[in-house]
Design a protein around this motif. Structure first.
Motif, short mmCIF file in Angstrom:
data_model
loop_
_atom_site.label_atom_id
_atom_site.label_comp_id
_atom_site.label_asym_id
_atom_site.label_seq_id
_atom_site.Cartn_x
_atom_site.Cartn_y
_atom_site.Cartn_z
N THR A 1 -77.79 -48.45 -13.40
CA THR A 1 -78.32 -47.25 -14.03
C THR A 1 -78.86 -46.32 -12.95
O THR A 1 -79.63 -46.75 -12.08
CB THR A 1 -79.47 -47.59 -15.00
OG1 THR A 1 -78.98 -48.40 -16.04
CG2 THR A 1 -80.08 -46.33 -15.60
N MET A 2 -78.43 -45.07 -12.99
CA MET A 2 -79.00 -44.08 -12.07
C MET A 2 -80.03 -43.26 -12.84
O MET A 2 -79.69 -42.66 -13.87
CB MET A 2 -77.88 -43.17 -11.54
CG MET A 2 -78.39 -42.07 -10.64
SD MET A 2 -77.04 -41.33 -9.70
CE MET A 2 -76.49 -40.07 -10.84
N ILE A 3 -81.25 -43.25 -12.35
CA ILE A 3 -82.29 -42.47 -13.00
C ILE A 3 -82.60 -41.24 -12.15
O ILE A 3 -82.98 -41.36 -10.98
CB ILE A 3 -83.58 -43.29 -13.20
CG1 ILE A 3 -83.30 -44.51 -14.07
CG2 ILE A 3 -84.67 -42.43 -13.83
CD1 ILE A 3 -84.52 -45.23 -14.57
N THR B 1 -71.34 -48.28 -5.91
CA THR B 1 -72.47 -48.38 -6.85
C THR B 1 -72.43 -47.24 -7.88
O THR B 1 -73.47 -46.73 -8.28
CB THR B 1 -73.82 -48.34 -6.10
OG1 THR B 1 -73.83 -47.20 -5.23
CG2 THR B 1 -74.10 -49.61 -5.34
N LEU B 2 -71.24 -46.83 -8.25
CA LEU B 2 -71.16 -45.80 -9.29
C LEU B 2 -71.84 -46.33 -10.55
O LEU B 2 -71.56 -47.45 -10.97
CB LEU B 2 -69.70 -45.46 -9.60
CG LEU B 2 -69.05 -44.40 -8.72
CD1 LEU B 2 -67.60 -44.21 -9.15
CD2 LEU B 2 -69.80 -43.07 -8.80
N GLY C 1 -64.65 -35.35 -11.56
CA GLY C 1 -63.49 -35.91 -10.85
C GLY C 1 -63.32 -37.41 -11.08
O GLY C 1 -62.35 -37.99 -10.62
N LEU C 2 -64.29 -38.03 -11.77
CA LEU C 2 -64.22 -39.49 -11.94
C LEU C 2 -63.54 -39.85 -13.26
O LEU C 2 -63.38 -39.01 -14.14
CB LEU C 2 -65.64 -40.08 -11.97
CG LEU C 2 -66.55 -39.80 -10.78
CD1 LEU C 2 -67.92 -40.43 -11.03
CD2 LEU C 2 -65.95 -40.36 -9.50
N SER C 3 -63.21 -41.12 -13.38
CA SER C 3 -62.70 -41.57 -14.68
C SER C 3 -63.50 -42.77 -15.16
O SER C 3 -63.27 -43.29 -16.24
CB SER C 3 -61.22 -41.95 -14.56
OG SER C 3 -61.07 -42.89 -13.54
N HIS C 4 -64.44 -43.21 -14.34
CA HIS C 4 -65.29 -44.36 -14.61
C HIS C 4 -66.15 -44.09 -15.86
O HIS C 4 -66.85 -43.07 -15.91
CB HIS C 4 -66.16 -44.47 -13.34
CG HIS C 4 -67.22 -45.47 -13.39
ND1 HIS C 4 -66.98 -46.80 -13.21
CD2 HIS C 4 -68.55 -45.36 -13.58
CE1 HIS C 4 -68.13 -47.45 -13.27
NE2 HIS C 4 -69.09 -46.60 -13.50
#
Ligand SMILES: NC(=O)c1ccc[n+]([C@@H]2O[C@H](COP(=O)([O-])OP(=O)(O)OC[C@H]3O[C@@H](n4cnc5c(N)ncnc54)[C@H](OP(=O)(O)O)[C@@H]3O)[C@@H](O)[C@H]2O)c1
Length: 866
Positions: free
Chosen positions: A61-63, A124-125, A173-176
């Motif tokens: 999780t990115m906070i 670490t996406l 640009g991501l697909s994650h």
């Protein structure tokens, strides 16, 4: 009101297959003609908190926090649940502080790109992103004192709002797959007891658009009240938020108040016609955007029902002085928009209204102060304000200029705050804000428009809670006949479908060229309306298809463009690799690249790596023209003949008049002689277009019957390759084409050699190894030929065209306004002529990639090809 031209290719199977024959959801979005059914209001309903996710469901999780206490507690809580937490804070420039800690400047797009690049390279996406920077006190507010709302707005736009845009752009640009949670305080009035900060609603609006455009992102927005530090309520709230972040709840707008979870729904309200008019004859009404479509409609309505009222119609464009109006209105060349405005103002004046037309920018506080002072001096207190100023600048998130400035937000949000501030001492009784359904639905392409309208929604609630002014925000859907939706279509049509007459421009194949001396790239913006090359060559009942001969002439023109004499040229090894189709209303770019060092030519649209056609070009100056003994050919081709009135009898293509040149085909054994005569009105095109595609198509493709087993009704050949095309001179208006079948040994391929000559037998064009591939009549040709469902929208209709077709007429709009003002059903009222729930379901299904059946006008980001 989606104005972004979501014209894209459609790869979904057809509606009747996908939807078991039921009409598509788009087709069910139909106008409700009974105005009383148009209304709904937000309603917050208690809901159970989501259950705790499995321990095994931990991820990254990115906070994105900004130093608030709650952020630290949330970080600790998530880490305690086994979550890998990445900590992002706002600062002056991008920094990787180690151990999953980063600093970004929220207003610098590059910082967000660097952040995502760093996460990508560290593997670490995040699976989850939490944005929690708009919490607690107003941005920049000190412990004591009230922050100027305009400054608070600007600060929020430059930091929090900018961070959302740049984050979304970096993610595009991501697909994650990523689940994104926005946490704010002060946006929604759930129980009427929160201190609202409408500038934060910008984030809620913008947040709704992100999953609409980024197919891999799922989003939810949570508005909370902040519990006392170290209280039990704080512990409970942190637990609940951690569950929301890690959970899978479907709710996308949620509020927590005293630890209790609320979800927003919209409840339908039936509204009868207004018994008493909300407009007063002694009223003084300031209408921002008053000369725009909706503003002017409301002004005229007030003048009709409240003659004698004062109407102040504010816009930036100055109006001509009144003494010039009669002459201007008598001028046949007057701009129709100006004529409509002047005539409307004259009608208002005739009904006894006093009309003022100040020219000022609603965001300019000095100018608005002067306007208000002027009105107050001449007409006393302003009793009502209708904020109808607005602009549209639609664009997909990924294509937006990465800037913190948003003129769209400025006009709606800052403009409203300016008016509010200027009128603070003498607040109006009534404030009507023109918002849009976009703030509720979150329409693709409308990142900042949605944000700006969400601001209006929150502001109306905040204003009501202050108690001096009755504020009502109306979420309209499209208005027909007047206003920005109509204008947007006009602009789109002008931008996409300029009709060019059949004059000298009809021989121009290219709009622009870039040339570095070695390589030239010629570009055409192609649409059916603009290019006869497409309009006159359409798969029956379906897409316009660039003819193979169109590609041949494009290659020849590009190869000889350097030569002012437009000399003979030889094209070799010409391969037709993929078709180029254009839907009605669509505009596609076609490019041809000519590399002089290798003599290679490539025709492509989206990318050079997926060309439509490739070939090599060689000069053919001085090459001898062959001779065809026409009498000998005729005498051999005596098996049978067919005569035509211009067009061949095939069921596959819809040809236009330039293709109406076929006169006769004489058949022999393995050979044929085709006679073509260019219609006289197009003869002049032959000098510029040596290999005129309409003529060449008929001259080389009309003798397929010499192929054994050919059936007119069932066999269709498409060009596959040309070994050599040698053009000695322009095709003559009357041409004879000697076609020889060379080989049919390969399954489904037929190879021809063709010489096209003039009446004397002088060879003009030689074609060797023209190979055609047989395609089955059926899916490949007829995929788009299914008869539309009787209630489906017209083919090629864009979302805004659909929205307008099902939108409201001006007299219905003002009727709706009267009804909702008379009913007093709350500060926010949705007034939409199509069903809101169905609309939301439709946009939801498109964003999740489930086509609800045959909607070919908008969809997930993967579908936005251009
Ligand atoms: N039309 C629809 O279908 C629709 C649907 C939903 C919501 N709405 C909302 O309803 C409102 C009115 O829409 P509309 O269709 O009437 O739009 P419109 O015809 O484009 O009119 C908007 C007016 O705002 C004025 N304006 C723009 N920027 C301004 C500024 N900085 N200061 C002062 N005036 C400014 C423009 O005049 P100048 O250029 O001369 O300044 C224009 O006449 C908008 O807020 C829109 O978002 C419209």
């Amino acid at each position: 009101l989606p104005t972004y031209p979501f014209e894209h290719h459609r790869y979904w199977v057809d509606a009747d297959v996908a939807n078991n024959g039921k009409p598509s959801l788009r087709a069910t979005l139909r106008k409700r003609h009974d105005v009383s059914t148009w209304f709904s209001t937000p309603s917050w309903q208690r809901s159970a908190a989501p259950s705790a996710p499995d321990a095994g469901a931990a991820g990254t999780t990115m906070i994105i926090g900004d130093g608030a206490r709650l952020v630290d507690l949330l970080t600790a809580r998530l880490a305690g649940q086994g979550e890998h937490v990445i900590d992002v804070r706002f600062g002056s420039h991008f920094q990787s502080a180690g151990a999953g800690r980063y600093v970004v400047n929220p207003g610098r797009a590059d910082d967000w790109v660097e952040l995502i690049a760093a996460l990508t390279s560290n593997a670490t996406l995040p699976d989850r992103i939490v944005h929690v920077t708009a919490l607690g006190r107003r941005r920049g507010q000190r412990r004591v004192g009230r922050r100027d709302p305009i400054e608070a707005l600007q600060a929020t736009v430059a930091t929090d709002h900018a961070s959302v845009l740049f984050l979304a752009q970096a993610l595009s640009g991501l697909s994650h797959p990523i689940r994104m949670t926005l946490i704010t305080s002060g946006v929604h009035s759930v129980r009427g007891d929160a201190q609202l900060m409408p500038e934060r609603a910008l984030l809620h609006g913008a947040w709704r658009v992100i999953p609409r455009e980024l197919g891999h992102v799922d989003g939810m927005a949570i508005d909370i009240d902040l519990p006392a530090p170290s209280s039990v309520g704080e512990v409970v709230l942190v637990d609940r938020l951690a569950r929301e972040i890690r959970g899978q709840a479907d709710d996308d707008v949620v509020a927590y108040r005293d630890g209790q979870r609320w979800v927003r729904r919209f409840e339908a309200v039936a509204l009868a016609p207004a018994g008493v008019s909300p407009w007063r004859s002694d009223g003084v009404y300031l209408i921002t955007g008053g000369l725009g479509g909706i503003g002017l409609s409301i002004a005229e309505h007030i003048a009709t029902v409240a003659p004698g009222a004062t109407l102040v119609l504010l816009g930036r464009t100055p109006m001509p002085p009144a003494h010039q109006w009669p002459a201007l209105l008598a001028t046949p060349t007057i701009d129709p928009a100006l004529a409509r405005r002047l005539a409307a103002v004259q009608r208002m004046q005739r009904s006894g209204c006093s009309v003022m037309l100040p020219a000022a920018d609603v965001t300019d506080i000095a100018a608005i102060t002067a306007v208000v002072a002027d009105v107050q001096r001449s007409h006393g207190r302003i009793t009502g304000v209708i904020h109808s100023a607005g602009i549209l600048r639609d664009a997909l998130i990924a294509l937006r200029t990465p800037t913190i400035v948003s003129p769209v937000v400025d006009v709606k949000a800052r403009g409203l705050l300016v008016v509010d501030q200027v009128l603070a001492k003498h607040p109006p009784e009534l404030l009507v804000l023109c918002s849009s359904v976009s703030s509720i639905i979150g329409l693709p392409g409308q990142f900042d428009y949605t944000a700006a309208n969400a601001f209006l929604d929150s502001f109306a609630a905040a204003k009501n809670e202050e108690g001096h002014t009755r504020a009502v925000v109306v979420n309209w859907n499209a208005w027909q006949e007047v206003g920005m939706a109509v204008d947007a279509i006009k602009v789109a049509v002008a931008r996409t479908d300029t009709v060019e007459p059949t004059t000298e421009s009809s021989v121009h194949l290219f709009d622009s060229v870039t040339d570095d001396g070695t390589t030239s790239v010629r570009t055409s913006r192609m649409s059916r309306r603009r290019n006869w090359l497409l309009a006159e060559h359409a798969v029956h009942g379906g897409d316009a298809l660039m003819p193979g001969t169109g590609f041949v002439e494009i290659l020849r023109s590009a190869a000889t463009a350097d030569d002012p004499g437009n000399g003979p040229v030889e094209l070799r090894d010409l391969f037709f690799l993929s078709p180029f189709t254009v839907l009605p209303g669509e505009v596609r770019t076609l490019q041809v690249k000519h590399d002089r060092t290798t003599s290679s030519l490539v025709v492509f649209s989206e990318t050079e790596t997926m060309p439509h056609v490739t070939a090599t070009a060689l000069p053919a100056e001085g090459t001898a023209q062959p001779r065809v003994d026409l009498d000998a050919v005729r005498s051999r081709c005596h098996d049978r003949f067919e005569e035509f009135d211009g067009y061949s009898n095939q069921p596959f293509m819809d040809f236009g008049p330039r293709w109406g040149n076929l006169r006769r085909v004489d058949y022999g054994a393995g050979e044929a002689l085709i006679t073509t005569v260019m219609p006289v009105e197009f003869e002049s095109e032959l000098q510029a277009l040596w290999l005129h595609p309409g003529l060449l198509d008929m001259a080389i493709g009309s003798a397929q019957a010499i192929v054994p087993g050919f059936s007119e009704a069932e066999t269709f050949y498409v060009p596959f390759s040309d070994g050599r095309v040698l053009a000695h001179a322009p095709l003559p208006a009357t041409a004879y084409s000697h076609v020889r079948l060379r080989d049919t040994s390969a399954a489904d391929l037929a190879v021809f050699d063709i010489t096209i000559c003039d009446e004397t037998g002088l060879g003009i064009v030689e074609i060797e190894s023209f190979t055609m591939r047989r395609v089955p009549p059926g899916p490949s040709l007829t995929a788009r030929r299914a008869e539309p469902h009787h209630s489906d929208p017209p083919a090629g209709e864009s979302p805004i065209e659909t929205a307008l077709r099902e939108g409201m007429l001006p007299h219905e709009g003002v009727d709706a306004l009267d009804r909702l003002l008379a009913a007093d059903i709350g500060p926010q009222v949705v007034a939409t002529s199509v069903d809101l729930e169905q609309w939301i379901a439709k946009v939801d299904s498109e964003a999740s990639g489930i086509d609800s059946g045959g909607d070919d006008a908008s969809g997930t980001s993967a579908q936005y090809e251009r």
